[in-house]
Each structure stands twice: as structure tokens, then as C-alpha cells.
Design a protein around this motif. Structure first.
Motif, PDB file in Angstrom:
ATOM      1  N   ARG A   1       0.859  -1.195   0.000  1.00 21.73           N
ATOM      2  CA  ARG A   1       0.000   0.000   0.000  1.00 21.73           C
ATOM      3  C   ARG A   1       0.887   1.235   0.000  1.00 21.73           C
ATOM      4  O   ARG A   1       1.522   1.579   0.991  1.00 21.73           O
ATOM      5  N   VAL A   2       0.946   1.918  -1.141  1.00 22.64           N
ATOM      6  CA  VAL A   2       1.806   3.086  -1.298  1.00 22.64           C
ATOM      7  C   VAL A   2       1.189   4.277  -0.569  1.00 22.64           C
ATOM      8  O   VAL A   2       0.025   4.627  -0.792  1.00 22.64           O
ATOM      9  N   THR A   3       1.980   4.893   0.299  1.00 25.28           N
ATOM     10  CA  THR A   3       1.494   6.036   1.080  1.00 25.28           C
ATOM     11  C   THR A   3       2.228   7.325   0.771  1.00 25.28           C
ATOM     12  O   THR A   3       1.871   8.382   1.284  1.00 25.28           O
ATOM     13  N   GLY A   4       3.289   7.270  -0.039  1.00 28.82           N
ATOM     14  CA  GLY A   4       4.030   8.479  -0.364  1.00 28.82           C
ATOM     15  C   GLY A   4       4.745   8.356  -1.684  1.00 28.82           C
ATOM     16  O   GLY A   4       5.153   7.258  -2.085  1.00 28.82           O
ATOM     17  N   ALA A   5       4.893   9.458  -2.403  1.00 21.24           N
ATOM     18  CA  ALA A   5       5.595   9.465  -3.686  1.00 21.24           C
ATOM     19  C   ALA A   5       6.226  10.832  -3.900  1.00 21.24           C
ATOM     20  O   ALA A   5       5.626  11.861  -3.589  1.00 21.24           O
ATOM     21  N   GLU A   6       7.458  10.823  -4.394  1.00 21.37           N
ATOM     22  CA  GLU A   6       8.164  12.052  -4.734  1.00 21.37           C
ATOM     23  C   GLU A   6       8.993  11.786  -5.992  1.00 21.37           C
ATOM     24  O   GLU A   6       9.503  10.683  -6.187  1.00 21.37           O
ATOM     25  N   PHE A   7       9.139  12.807  -6.847  1.00 21.47           N
ATOM     26  CA  PHE A   7       9.979  12.639  -8.031  1.00 21.47           C
ATOM     27  C   PHE A   7      11.451  12.623  -7.617  1.00 21.47           C
ATOM     28  O   PHE A   7      11.901  13.451  -6.843  1.00 21.47           O
ATOM     29  N   TRP A   8      12.159  11.643  -8.137  1.00 20.87           N
ATOM     30  CA  TRP A   8      13.608  11.543  -7.934  1.00 20.87           C
ATOM     31  C   TRP A   8      14.318  12.417  -8.971  1.00 20.87           C
ATOM     32  O   TRP A   8      15.252  13.127  -8.681  1.00 20.87           O
ATOM     33  N   ASP A   9      13.837  12.310 -10.218  1.00 20.85           N
ATOM     34  CA  ASP A   9      14.256  13.182 -11.308  1.00 20.85           C
ATOM     35  C   ASP A   9      13.118  13.177 -12.320  1.00 20.85           C
ATOM     36  O   ASP A   9      12.013  12.740 -12.001  1.00 20.85           O
ATOM     37  N   ASP A  10      13.383  13.643 -13.522  1.00 23.75           N
ATOM     38  CA  ASP A  10      12.314  13.726 -14.517  1.00 23.75           C
ATOM     39  C   ASP A  10      11.814  12.361 -14.973  1.00 23.75           C
ATOM     40  O   ASP A  10      10.733  12.252 -15.540  1.00 23.75           O
ATOM     41  N   GLU A  11      12.608  11.313 -14.736  1.00 26.37           N
ATOM     42  CA  GLU A  11      12.268  10.001 -15.272  1.00 26.37           C
ATOM     43  C   GLU A  11      11.932   8.964 -14.208  1.00 26.37           C
ATOM     44  O   GLU A  11      11.517   7.856 -14.541  1.00 26.37           O
ATOM     45  N   HIS A  12      12.119   9.292 -12.931  1.00 23.33           N
ATOM     46  CA  HIS A  12      11.904   8.307 -11.875  1.00 23.33           C
ATOM     47  C   HIS A  12      11.110   8.897 -10.719  1.00 23.33           C
ATOM     48  O   HIS A  12      11.219  10.098 -10.427  1.00 23.33           O
ATOM     49  N   VAL A  13      10.334   8.035 -10.077  1.00 17.66           N
ATOM     50  CA  VAL A  13       9.566   8.454  -8.915  1.00 17.66           C
ATOM     51  C   VAL A  13       9.911   7.543  -7.744  1.00 17.66           C
ATOM     52  O   VAL A  13      10.097   6.330  -7.910  1.00 17.66           O
ATOM     53  N   VAL A  14      10.055   8.133  -6.559  1.00 14.31           N
ATOM     54  CA  VAL A  14      10.336   7.378  -5.344  1.00 14.31           C
ATOM     55  C   VAL A  14       9.006   7.071  -4.658  1.00 14.31           C
ATOM     56  O   VAL A  14       8.167   7.960  -4.473  1.00 14.31           O
ATOM     57  N   LEU A  15       8.805   5.809  -4.305  1.00 16.06           N
ATOM     58  CA  LEU A  15       7.568   5.364  -3.670  1.00 16.06           C
ATOM     59  C   LEU A  15       7.879   4.736  -2.322  1.00 16.06           C
ATOM     60  O   LEU A  15       8.899   4.041  -2.180  1.00 16.06           O
ATOM     61  N   ILE A  16       7.037   4.961  -1.345  1.00 19.32           N
ATOM     62  CA  ILE A  16       7.202   4.340  -0.041  1.00 19.32           C
ATOM     63  C   ILE A  16       5.859   3.767   0.399  1.00 19.32           C
ATOM     64  O   ILE A  16       4.800   4.349   0.132  1.00 19.32           O
ATOM     65  N   THR A  17       5.903   2.598   1.021  1.00 19.50           N
ATOM     66  CA  THR A  17       4.672   1.926   1.416  1.00 19.50           C
ATOM     67  C   THR A  17       4.373   2.154   2.890  1.00 19.50           C
ATOM     68  O   THR A  17       5.207   2.663   3.649  1.00 19.50           O
ATOM     69  N   GLU A  18       3.199   1.722   3.275  1.00 25.50           N
ATOM     70  CA  GLU A  18       2.751   1.886   4.654  1.00 25.50           C
ATOM     71  C   GLU A  18       3.691   1.211   5.645  1.00 25.50           C
ATOM     72  O   GLU A  18       3.916   1.707   6.756  1.00 25.50           O
ATOM     73  N   ASP A  19       4.250   0.065   5.248  1.00 24.78           N
ATOM     74  CA  ASP A  19       5.141  -0.664   6.150  1.00 24.78           C
ATOM     75  C   ASP A  19       6.614  -0.270   5.983  1.00 24.78           C
ATOM     76  O   ASP A  19       7.505  -0.941   6.503  1.00 24.78           O
ATOM     77  N   GLY A  20       6.896   0.811   5.245  1.00 26.21           N
ATOM     78  CA  GLY A  20       8.253   1.360   5.200  1.00 26.21           C
ATOM     79  C   GLY A  20       9.148   0.866   4.087  1.00 26.21           C
ATOM     80  O   GLY A  20      10.347   1.128   4.093  1.00 26.21           O
ATOM     81  N   ARG A  21       8.593   0.182   3.085  1.00 22.72           N
ATOM     82  CA  ARG A  21       9.417  -0.252   1.960  1.00 22.72           C
ATOM     83  C   ARG A  21       9.540   0.877   0.944  1.00 22.72           C
ATOM     84  O   ARG A  21       8.537   1.494   0.588  1.00 22.72           O
ATOM     85  N   LEU A  22      10.758   1.130   0.501  1.00 21.54           N
ATOM     86  CA  LEU A  22      11.014   2.231  -0.427  1.00 21.54           C
ATOM     87  C   LEU A  22      11.628   1.700  -1.710  1.00 21.54           C
ATOM     88  O   LEU A  22      12.535   0.860  -1.685  1.00 21.54           O
ATOM     89  N   ALA A  23      11.138   2.187  -2.847  1.00 26.91           N
ATOM     90  CA  ALA A  23      11.653   1.775  -4.145  1.00 26.91           C
ATOM     91  C   ALA A  23      11.650   2.979  -5.079  1.00 26.91           C
ATOM     92  O   ALA A  23      10.969   3.973  -4.845  1.00 26.91           O
ATOM     93  N   VAL A  24      12.449   2.877  -6.141  1.00 25.85           N
ATOM     94  CA  VAL A  24      12.497   3.916  -7.177  1.00 25.85           C
ATOM     95  C   VAL A  24      12.064   3.275  -8.484  1.00 25.85           C
ATOM     96  O   VAL A  24      12.687   2.309  -8.943  1.00 25.85           O
ATOM     97  N   ALA A  25      10.991   3.802  -9.070  1.00 20.13           N
ATOM     98  CA  ALA A  25      10.433   3.218 -10.289  1.00 20.13           C
ATOM     99  C   ALA A  25      10.464   4.231 -11.426  1.00 20.13           C
ATOM    100  O   ALA A  25      10.288   5.434 -11.207  1.00 20.13           O
TER     101      ALA A  25
END
Length: 293
Positions: free
Chosen positions: A36-60
């Protein structure tokens, strides 16, 4: 998950539409519905950083194949961790009660090399494939780790094939073959085979690149054909490797050259010996009659 970009005048546009099931499976490596994604921020123009409710972070990536560019597994923070907008290439992760973590933006090359340094070779190969980077750093590091171990279990003919033979840096491979002595005759033989194959390919390419007179020994002797420097260097390399391979075969017939009793230091001495007569005389003075024969 829909990610919107808002311009300075307040106009919003859809930047990425990331399906939840694919996010869970390909980005967070989780079962559908469990990320369950609870946060998102742009890393750059081509990637977004996502974080889930349980604290998992990925860059897509916002376009193209959906994946986690950080590697196979997401970064793990505490439950409820949140993202803060990036500043000067630095993204902040807010975690209670631990505090604030900094994620510094890095290039694909920097990410790749950090994975190699950490020994995360599977992740490094995935990053190299994703960003079309050379895989040499992975295979060089794996080879160097194996030879540093030095055991017959760590360095085998299969180690040579799986690591050294996959390095595309020809000069690096040839230097390794000219200086390393693996702990078994089988691994030594395979190393020389790999290096000789590289020299053969390079010699053919260099000869094909030569222009002018007919490529014959007579033309070279007459001075009407100039041998390219690369071809001359490869010929020297080939002669050296053939000598080493021949001396390995000689050494294999001595008591300390057999597979079960291979003496790497003794072979190195024979390999680098300018005069076989001197080497034989030393073995005779040591009473090593079998080696003399």
C-alpha cells in the motif's frame, strides 16, 4: 498509483499511472494488494520514489518497464516512514523515532559500482542490463575475489569460464593470464586457453586492418609491409602465452605438477625461468631426479 505533476501556475498533469498489482510484484517484490503506497516524490524527470505503509522504499521509472531501479529488493524503513520533497538532489525519509534519513541521488553508474563494491552482484548485473552498462566490473571483482581466496575450490576451470572469460577488457584479461597462477593445473590451462583465444581474435583483426602490400613473410622482410603495432604486440603476447602453456604441460609431468600435488609457486618459477638448463640444474642440485627426467 497515479502520480501528478503540478506546474508553477497550478496546472496539474498526470505524470505516471502505475498499476497497483504490477507495483507490488515488480517494484516491491510483494504479493498483489500487500504494497500500500502512502508516499511518492519525483527523484528526477524520469523516476519516482515510492514508499509503502510498512516502510518499503523503491524507485520506479515513470515510463518503460516497471521495476525497482535500486535492485531486486526495496529499501526497508520503519512502518509509517514518510518522504519529504527532495532538495539539491537529496531526498529525505522521515522515520520515527529514529529520525531523518538522507537518500542522495546518484547516477546509474554510481549505483552500479556501489552494488559491485558491496558484493551485490545479482543486483549489479540487473542494473547494468537496465542501463546498458558494461558488466566488466562485476566479473573482474568476482574473479579477483576468487583468486584472493586462492583455494582449489574457489578457483577452478569453471571460475575461469564464468568470471575471467566474461570480461571484455582484453588487456586486463591478458595481464591476469600473464601474472596469475591459479591453484590447479586445470584452472591454469583454462586461463591460458581463454587468453590465447583473445589474442587470436585480436591478431586476426589487426592483420585485417593492415593495408598495402601482400601480407607475406617475404613482404615483411623486404620492408614493403609494415606490421601494425597491435599485431606485433599480439604476436608477442601469443608467444608468451604459448610458452607458459608449454611449460605447464612440462610441469604436469613432474611430481609437483600433478593435479593432486600441484605446487603453484614451483610452477611460477618454471614459467618465468629464462633458461630451462638453469632450472634443470637447480632441480638436480636439490635431488629432484624425477623433475630432471
Amino acid at each position: 498509483v497515479m502520480v501528478w505533476s503540478v506546474s508553477g501556475d497550478g496546472e496539474a498533469s498526470l505524470a505516471a499511472d502505475l498499476p497497483g498489482s504490477a507495483l507490488a510484484d515488480r517494484v516491491f517484490g510483494a504479493a498483489p494488494g500487500s504494497a500500500r503506497v502512502t508516499g511518492a516524490e519525483f527523484w528526477d524527470d524520469e523516476h519516482v520514489v515510492l514508499i509503502t505503509e510498512d516502510g518499503r522504499l523503491a524507485v520506479a521509472p515513470v515510463a518503460g518497464e516497471l521495476c525497482n531501479v535500486l535492485g531486486e529488493a526495496p529499501e526497508q524503513f520503519g512502518p509509517g516512514a514518510a518522504l519529504a520533497p527532495p532538495r539539491n538532489g537529496v531526498l529525505f525519509v522521515l522515520e520515527q523515532p529514529e529520525g531523518v534519513w538522507r537518500l542522495t541521488q546518484s547516477s546509474p553508474e554510481e549505483l552500479y559500482l556501489s552494488q559491485v563494491a558491496a558484493g551485490a552482484f545479482v543486483d549489479a548485473l540487473a542494473t547494468a542490463g537496465r542501463f546498458s552498462l558494461s558488466t566488466d566490473a562485476v566479473f573482474k571483482q568476482q574473479w579477483l575475489r576468487a583468486v584472493a581466496d586462492g583455494s582449489t575450490e574457489a578457483v577452478t576451470r569453471y571460475t575461469v569460464r564464468d568470471f575471467l572469460a566474461k570480461v571484455s577488457d582484453r588487456e586486463w584479461v591478458l595481464r591476469e593470464a600473464a601474472t596469475r597462477v591459479p591453484p590447479s593445473p586445470e584452472a591454469c590451462d583454462e586461463m591460458f586457453r581463454v587468453a590465447l583465444a583473445l589474442v587470436q581474435v585480436a591478431s586476426v583483426a589487426a592483420s585485417a586492418a593492415a593495408s598495402g602490400a601482400e601480407r607475406t613473410a617475404a613482404a615483411i622482410a623486404e620492408g614493403s609491409l609494415t606490421v601494425p603495432a597491435t599485431a606485433a604486440a599480439m604476436a608477442t603476447r601469443r608467444a608468451q602465452l604459448l610458452l607458459f602453456s608449454h611449460r605447464l604441460a612440462m610441469f604436469a609431468r613432474t611430481p609437483r605438477g600433478a593435479a593432486e600435488a600441484f605446487d603453484a609457486a614451483r610452477f611460477r618459477a618454471l614459467r618465468d625461468e629464462p633458461s630451462l638448463v638453469e632450472w634443470t640444474l637447480r632441480r638436480a642440485r636439490e635431488g629432484d631426479v624425477d623433475s630432471v627426467r
